[in-house]
Design a protein around this motif. Structure first.
Motif, PDB file in Angstrom:
ATOM      1  N   TYR B  35       0.846  -1.189   0.000  1.00  0.00           N
ATOM      2  CA  TYR B  35       0.000   0.000   0.000  1.00  0.00           C
ATOM      3  C   TYR B  35       0.885   1.245   0.000  1.00  0.00           C
ATOM      4  O   TYR B  35       2.003   1.231   0.498  1.00  0.00           O
ATOM      5  CB  TYR B  35      -0.864   0.067   1.269  1.00  0.00           C
ATOM      6  N   GLN B  37       0.530   5.411   1.218  1.00  0.00           N
ATOM      7  CA  GLN B  37      -0.275   6.388   1.927  1.00  0.00           C
ATOM      8  C   GLN B  37       0.273   7.781   1.665  1.00  0.00           C
ATOM      9  O   GLN B  37       1.437   8.065   1.979  1.00  0.00           O
ATOM     10  CB  GLN B  37      -0.295   6.108   3.433  1.00  0.00           C
ATOM     11  N   GLY B  40      -2.448  12.823   4.819  1.00  0.00           N
ATOM     12  CA  GLY B  40      -3.844  13.176   5.011  1.00  0.00           C
ATOM     13  C   GLY B  40      -4.837  12.224   4.377  1.00  0.00           C
ATOM     14  O   GLY B  40      -6.041  12.513   4.369  1.00  0.00           O
ATOM     15  N   GLU B  41      -4.363  11.108   3.864  1.00  0.00           N
ATOM     16  CA  GLU B  41      -5.258  10.162   3.216  1.00  0.00           C
ATOM     17  C   GLU B  41      -5.067   8.763   3.782  1.00  0.00           C
ATOM     18  O   GLU B  41      -4.123   8.494   4.526  1.00  0.00           O
ATOM     19  CB  GLU B  41      -5.015  10.152   1.708  1.00  0.00           C
ATOM     20  N   GLY B  42      -5.975   7.870   3.411  1.00  0.00           N
ATOM     21  CA  GLY B  42      -5.833   6.486   3.831  1.00  0.00           C
ATOM     22  C   GLY B  42      -4.927   5.719   2.884  1.00  0.00           C
ATOM     23  O   GLY B  42      -4.652   6.159   1.770  1.00  0.00           O
ATOM     24  N   PRO B  43      -4.437   4.560   3.311  1.00  0.00           N
ATOM     25  CA  PRO B  43      -3.604   3.730   2.435  1.00  0.00           C
ATOM     26  C   PRO B  43      -4.377   3.290   1.195  1.00  0.00           C
ATOM     27  O   PRO B  43      -5.561   2.977   1.268  1.00  0.00           O
ATOM     28  CB  PRO B  43      -3.253   2.529   3.322  1.00  0.00           C
ATOM     29  N   LEU B  45      -4.140   0.586  -2.100  1.00  0.00           N
ATOM     30  CA  LEU B  45      -3.476  -0.629  -2.564  1.00  0.00           C
ATOM     31  C   LEU B  45      -2.707  -0.370  -3.849  1.00  0.00           C
ATOM     32  O   LEU B  45      -3.223   0.223  -4.803  1.00  0.00           O
ATOM     33  CB  LEU B  45      -4.501  -1.730  -2.804  1.00  0.00           C
ATOM     34  N   PHE B  88       3.568   0.830   2.803  1.00  0.00           N
ATOM     35  CA  PHE B  88       3.360  -0.213   3.804  1.00  0.00           C
ATOM     36  C   PHE B  88       3.262  -1.574   3.127  1.00  0.00           C
ATOM     37  O   PHE B  88       2.605  -1.718   2.092  1.00  0.00           O
ATOM     38  CB  PHE B  88       2.057   0.011   4.570  1.00  0.00           C
ATOM     39  N   LEU B 104       5.786  -1.396   9.521  1.00  0.00           N
ATOM     40  CA  LEU B 104       5.718  -0.049  10.087  1.00  0.00           C
ATOM     41  C   LEU B 104       5.893   1.039   9.044  1.00  0.00           C
ATOM     42  O   LEU B 104       5.810   2.224   9.368  1.00  0.00           O
ATOM     43  CB  LEU B 104       6.759   0.111  11.193  1.00  0.00           C
TER      44      LEU B 104
END
Lengths: 110, 112
Positions: B35, B37, B40-43, B45, B88, B104
């Protein structure tokens, strides 16, 4: 196509206040998840719901409750907020894998 | 809880350079996911891998599912400024079909 929608995007609470974070998905996924993200800690699973009507604890469930209201919605509740719960909260959904994420709720507890 | 060993923790590179990052696990996985990221945003894919030895590309990105099923790597070729972000890895082992185990993250900075 909204995907996963989280509300609110930002919130500031005082210690001891309660709060419900909302999450809705429009992908007809069976599984939904709540994560928290803290600097240097990556993503940690709080609770998940494998299917409508079921919920299970993740890695860090203490201080939280969840409700799978229906197939679309999965809410996260802080009954008595603590400063240690200051974090960015992400909701995700999936059918099997991979998981699709919302844009997060940034929560600060003073 | 169990976590993946993701390295490097951070990278600062020049635009145009290639990038490589990897994840290792102490247990066998049957799925590896990568992923990205943005702030300010989500991960989001990037690549999903489901078979040992699988090599999959998505534009300038290439990822592989290690033969031992305990590792995966992600390569980015000819980096550009918009590659900046946190990458990630995540994996799923045979014991739990619903939960992912996360690295992490690798923080990537690209100097134009």
């Amino acid at each position: 196509n909204a995907g996963v929608t989280q509300t609110p995007k930002f919130q500031v609470l005082k210690t001891g206040q309660s709060m419900t974070l909302q999450c809705a998905q429009d992908m007809n996924h069976n599984s939904m998840y709540w994560y928290r993200q803290d600097p240097g800690m990556g993503l940690r699973l709080i609770y998940y719901s494998a299917s409508e009507g079921t919920t299970d604890k993740g890695e860090v469930p203490n201080g939280y409750n969840v409700s799978r209201l229906n197939k679309r919605e999965f809410s996260l509740r802080l009954e008595s907020a603590a400063p240690s719960q200051t974090s960015v909260y992400f909701c995700a959904s999936s059918d099997d894998q991979p998981q699709h994420f919302g844009d997060g709720t940034r929560l600060s507890i003073l | 809880g169990q976590q993946l060993n993701q390295s490097p923790q951070s990278m600062f590179i020049q635009e145009g350079e290639d990038v490589s990052m990897n994840c290792t696990s102490s247990s066998i996985f049957n799925t590896w996911l990568w992923y990205k990221q943005d702030p300010g945003e989500g991960p989001v894919l990037l690549i999903a891998l489901y078979k040992a030895g699988e090599l999959t590309s998505n534009g300038r990105l290439t990822a592989q599912f290690g033969i031992t099923r305990k590792d995966s790597f992600l390569n980015i070729s000819a980096s550009i400024p918009s590659d900046v972000g946190i990458y990630f890895c995540a994996g799923r082992n045979a014991g739990n079909n619903r939960k992912l185990i996360w690295g992490l993250g690798t923080s990537l900075a690209v100097n134009p």
